[in-house]
Design a protein around this motif. Structure first.
Motif, PDB file in Angstrom:
ATOM      1  N   GLY A   1       0.819  -1.220   0.000  1.00 10.33           N
ATOM      2  CA  GLY A   1       0.000   0.000   0.000  1.00 10.33           C
ATOM      3  C   GLY A   1       0.843   1.255   0.000  1.00 10.33           C
ATOM      4  N   ASP A   2       1.921   1.236   0.795  1.00 11.27           N
ATOM      5  CA  ASP A   2       2.833   2.388   0.828  1.00 11.27           C
ATOM      6  C   ASP A   2       3.501   2.578  -0.531  1.00 11.27           C
ATOM      7  OD1 ASP A   2       2.294   2.966   3.490  1.00 11.27           O
ATOM      8  OD2 ASP A   2       4.026   1.843   4.241  1.00 11.27           O
ATOM      9  N   ALA A   3       3.913   1.475  -1.145  1.00 11.55           N
ATOM     10  CA  ALA A   3       4.544   1.548  -2.471  1.00 11.55           C
ATOM     11  C   ALA A   3       3.560   2.104  -3.497  1.00 11.55           C
ATOM     12  CB  ALA A   3       5.037   0.170  -2.895  1.00 11.55           C
ATOM     13  N   ASP A   4       2.328   1.625  -3.459  1.00 10.42           N
ATOM     14  CA  ASP A   4       1.311   2.093  -4.405  1.00 10.42           C
ATOM     15  C   ASP A   4       1.026   3.576  -4.211  1.00 10.42           C
ATOM     16  OD1 ASP A   4       1.144  -0.508  -5.376  1.00 10.42           O
ATOM     17  OD2 ASP A   4      -0.687  -0.984  -4.235  1.00 10.42           O
ATOM     18  N   ARG A   5       0.928   4.025  -2.946  1.00 10.48           N
ATOM     19  CA  ARG A   5       0.683   5.451  -2.661  1.00 10.48           C
ATOM     20  C   ARG A   5       1.847   6.307  -3.135  1.00 10.48           C
ATOM     21  NH1 ARG A   5      -1.991   3.245   1.507  1.00 10.48           N
ATOM     22  NH2 ARG A   5      -0.196   3.077   2.876  1.00 10.48           N
ATOM     23  N   THR A   6       3.056   5.808  -2.930  1.00  9.56           N
ATOM     24  CA  THR A   6       4.237   6.556  -3.366  1.00  9.56           C
ATOM     25  C   THR A   6       4.217   6.755  -4.877  1.00  9.56           C
ATOM     26  OG1 THR A   6       5.550   5.769  -1.493  1.00  9.56           O
ATOM     27  CG2 THR A   6       6.767   6.562  -3.425  1.00  9.56           C
ATOM     28  N   LEU A   7       3.982   5.687  -5.611  1.00 11.07           N
ATOM     29  CA  LEU A   7       3.922   5.794  -7.082  1.00 11.07           C
ATOM     30  C   LEU A   7       2.794   6.709  -7.535  1.00 11.07           C
ATOM     31  CD1 LEU A   7       4.737   2.207  -8.369  1.00 11.07           C
ATOM     32  CD2 LEU A   7       6.068   4.292  -8.690  1.00 11.07           C
ATOM     33  N   ALA A   8       1.663   6.631  -6.851  1.00 19.81           N
ATOM     34  CA  ALA A   8       0.514   7.472  -7.214  1.00 19.81           C
ATOM     35  C   ALA A   8       0.810   8.952  -6.988  1.00 19.81           C
ATOM     36  CB  ALA A   8      -0.719   7.048  -6.428  1.00 19.81           C
ATOM     37  N   ASN A   9       1.746   9.255  -6.101  1.00 26.26           N
ATOM     38  CA  ASN A   9       2.108  10.647  -5.811  1.00 26.26           C
ATOM     39  C   ASN A   9       3.031  11.252  -6.868  1.00 26.26           C
ATOM     40  OD1 ASN A   9       0.612  10.969  -3.467  1.00 26.26           O
ATOM     41  ND2 ASN A   9       2.269  10.253  -2.132  1.00 26.26           N
ATOM     42  N   ILE A  10       3.517  10.451  -7.800  1.00 27.39           N
ATOM     43  CA  ILE A  10       4.470  10.931  -8.807  1.00 27.39           C
ATOM     44  C   ILE A  10       3.776  11.103 -10.152  1.00 27.39           C
ATOM     45  CG2 ILE A  10       6.610  10.447 -10.057  1.00 27.39           C
ATOM     46  CD1 ILE A  10       7.490   8.748  -7.628  1.00 27.39           C
ATOM     47  N   THR A  11       3.848  12.320 -10.679  1.00 24.80           N
ATOM     48  CA  THR A  11       3.313  12.648 -11.995  1.00 24.80           C
ATOM     49  C   THR A  11       4.488  13.040 -12.886  1.00 24.80           C
ATOM     50  OG1 THR A  11       1.295  13.508 -10.970  1.00 24.80           O
ATOM     51  CG2 THR A  11       1.733  14.189 -13.235  1.00 24.80           C
ATOM     52  N   LEU A  12       4.407  12.666 -14.137  1.00 20.86           N
ATOM     53  CA  LEU A  12       5.476  12.961 -15.085  1.00 20.86           C
ATOM     54  C   LEU A  12       5.012  13.999 -16.105  1.00 20.86           C
ATOM     55  CD1 LEU A  12       6.539   9.276 -15.850  1.00 20.86           C
ATOM     56  CD2 LEU A  12       7.385  10.786 -14.031  1.00 20.86           C
ATOM     57  N   THR A  13       5.948  14.822 -16.541  1.00 23.10           N
ATOM     58  CA  THR A  13       5.642  15.813 -17.561  1.00 23.10           C
ATOM     59  C   THR A  13       6.908  16.186 -18.327  1.00 23.10           C
ATOM     60  OG1 THR A  13       4.585  17.950 -17.999  1.00 23.10           O
ATOM     61  CG2 THR A  13       5.987  17.830 -16.051  1.00 23.10           C
ATOM     62  N   ASP A  14       6.713  16.711 -19.514  1.00 23.36           N
ATOM     63  CA  ASP A  14       7.829  17.303 -20.254  1.00 23.36           C
ATOM     64  C   ASP A  14       7.584  18.807 -20.442  1.00 23.36           C
ATOM     65  OD1 ASP A  14       5.777  17.229 -22.110  1.00 23.36           O
ATOM     66  OD2 ASP A  14       6.910  16.157 -23.640  1.00 23.36           O
ATOM     67  N   ASN A  15       6.590  19.330 -19.736  1.00 25.61           N
ATOM     68  CA  ASN A  15       6.196  20.726 -19.843  1.00 25.61           C
ATOM     69  C   ASN A  15       6.492  21.461 -18.536  1.00 25.61           C
ATOM     70  OD1 ASN A  15       4.928  23.187 -20.109  1.00 25.61           O
ATOM     71  ND2 ASN A  15       2.934  22.344 -20.672  1.00 25.61           N
ATOM     72  N   VAL A  16       7.431  22.386 -18.568  1.00 26.54           N
ATOM     73  CA  VAL A  16       7.785  23.130 -17.359  1.00 26.54           C
ATOM     74  C   VAL A  16       6.578  23.898 -16.811  1.00 26.54           C
ATOM     75  CG1 VAL A  16       8.644  25.249 -18.449  1.00 26.54           C
ATOM     76  CG2 VAL A  16       9.648  24.463 -16.298  1.00 26.54           C
ATOM     77  N   GLY A  17       5.628  24.243 -17.653  1.00 23.93           N
ATOM     78  CA  GLY A  17       4.423  24.945 -17.203  1.00 23.93           C
ATOM     79  C   GLY A  17       3.607  24.158 -16.192  1.00 23.93           C
ATOM     80  N   ASP A  18       3.766  22.839 -16.180  1.00 25.71           N
ATOM     81  CA  ASP A  18       3.045  22.009 -15.219  1.00 25.71           C
ATOM     82  C   ASP A  18       3.559  22.180 -13.793  1.00 25.71           C
ATOM     83  OD1 ASP A  18       1.411  21.042 -17.225  1.00 25.71           O
ATOM     84  OD2 ASP A  18       2.635  19.243 -17.561  1.00 25.71           O
ATOM     85  N   LEU A  19       4.658  22.903 -13.620  1.00 21.73           N
ATOM     86  CA  LEU A  19       5.209  23.162 -12.285  1.00 21.73           C
ATOM     87  C   LEU A  19       4.657  24.445 -11.676  1.00 21.73           C
ATOM     88  CD1 LEU A  19       8.930  22.254 -13.043  1.00 21.73           C
ATOM     89  CD2 LEU A  19       7.115  20.765 -12.191  1.00 21.73           C
ATOM     90  N   ARG A  20       3.779  25.096 -12.392  1.00 20.65           N
ATOM     91  CA  ARG A  20       3.233  26.399 -12.010  1.00 20.65           C
ATOM     92  C   ARG A  20       2.739  26.458 -10.559  1.00 20.65           C
ATOM     93  NH1 ARG A  20       0.864  27.246 -16.289  1.00 20.65           N
ATOM     94  NH2 ARG A  20       2.008  29.056 -17.001  1.00 20.65           N
ATOM     95  N   ASP A  21       2.045  25.437 -10.106  1.00 14.95           N
ATOM     96  CA  ASP A  21       1.425  25.449  -8.780  1.00 14.95           C
ATOM     97  C   ASP A  21       2.263  24.796  -7.692  1.00 14.95           C
ATOM     98  OD1 ASP A  21      -0.824  26.734  -9.839  1.00 14.95           O
ATOM     99  OD2 ASP A  21      -1.737  24.829 -10.377  1.00 14.95           O
ATOM    100  N   CYS A  22       3.514  24.503  -7.973  1.00 15.61           N
ATOM    101  CA  CYS A  22       4.364  23.853  -6.974  1.00 15.61           C
ATOM    102  C   CYS A  22       4.781  24.848  -5.890  1.00 15.61           C
ATOM    103  CB  CYS A  22       5.599  23.262  -7.628  1.00 15.61           C
ATOM    104  SG  CYS A  22       5.232  21.829  -8.659  1.00 15.61           S
ATOM    105  N   ASP A  23       4.851  24.356  -4.671  1.00 14.33           N
ATOM    106  CA  ASP A  23       5.307  25.163  -3.533  1.00 14.33           C
ATOM    107  C   ASP A  23       6.828  25.170  -3.448  1.00 14.33           C
ATOM    108  OD1 ASP A  23       2.564  25.479  -2.495  1.00 14.33           O
ATOM    109  OD2 ASP A  23       2.738  23.331  -2.076  1.00 14.33           O
ATOM    110  N   LEU A  24       7.442  24.143  -4.003  1.00 14.94           N
ATOM    111  CA  LEU A  24       8.882  23.971  -4.015  1.00 14.94           C
ATOM    112  C   LEU A  24       9.252  23.327  -5.338  1.00 14.94           C
ATOM    113  CD1 LEU A  24      11.769  23.567  -2.709  1.00 14.94           C
ATOM    114  CD2 LEU A  24      10.865  21.441  -1.737  1.00 14.94           C
TER     115      LEU A  24
END
Length: 153
Positions: A65-88
């Motif tokens: 379950g921890d492994a599945d949650r960890t993977l679910a928390n990772i999103t991939l992109t090739d667009n820097v614009g997708d980082l717009r709402d990041c806090d860090l």
């Protein structure tokens, strides 16, 4: 901003260091967006994280379950614009000043003014990245690199 205020973290770079950062941050139940120059290399990075998690499950260090949650928390992109709402946003790209400065300028224009922009460099002067943008007080990096303080800006 405290660690509790950070809910979404962007990582620029999908190499070994970016992979490790993504895994550790995603395991702490934060949303992670990994931006790579190509989805193919980002996908390879996520496959490496998955393999690492599988080993940890096999050794009973974490649950499936921890492994599945960890993977679910990772999103991939090739667009820097997708980082717009990041806090860090943590950069982990090629160890050359010019590409890092260009990325920091792009992130400075793109992200919320309160977002923290971090560098993974240990050989380049962090102050050079801070000087290149409009919010040097929101830049951080390895303590072994030249530190930013008010006398440098």
């Amino acid at each position: 901003m405290t660690a509790r205020d950070i809910s979404k973290v962007g990582i620029c770079g999908s190499g070994i260091m970016g992979s490790g950062l993504a895994e550790v941050i995603a395991r702490s139940n934060k949303q992670v967006i990994v931006r790579s120059r190509s989805i193919a290399s980002a996908s390879q990075m996520k496959a490496a994280v998955e393999k690492s998690l599988e080993k940890q499950v096999a050794k009973e260090k974490i649950s499936q379950g921890d492994a599945d949650r960890t993977l679910a928390n990772i999103t991939l992109t090739d667009n820097v614009g997708d980082l717009r709402d990041c806090d860090l946003v943590i950069e982990s790209i090629i160890e050359e000043l010019e590409p890092k400065v260009a990325l920091f300028k792009e992130l400075d224009a793109l992200t919320n003014p309160d977002a923290i922009l971090a560098t993974n460099t240990s050989t380049l002067a962090v102050v050079e990245l801070a000087r290149a943008i409009n919010r040097p007080d929101k830049v951080c990096g390895d303590r072994k690199s030249t530190r930013l303080n008010s006398s440098h800006v």
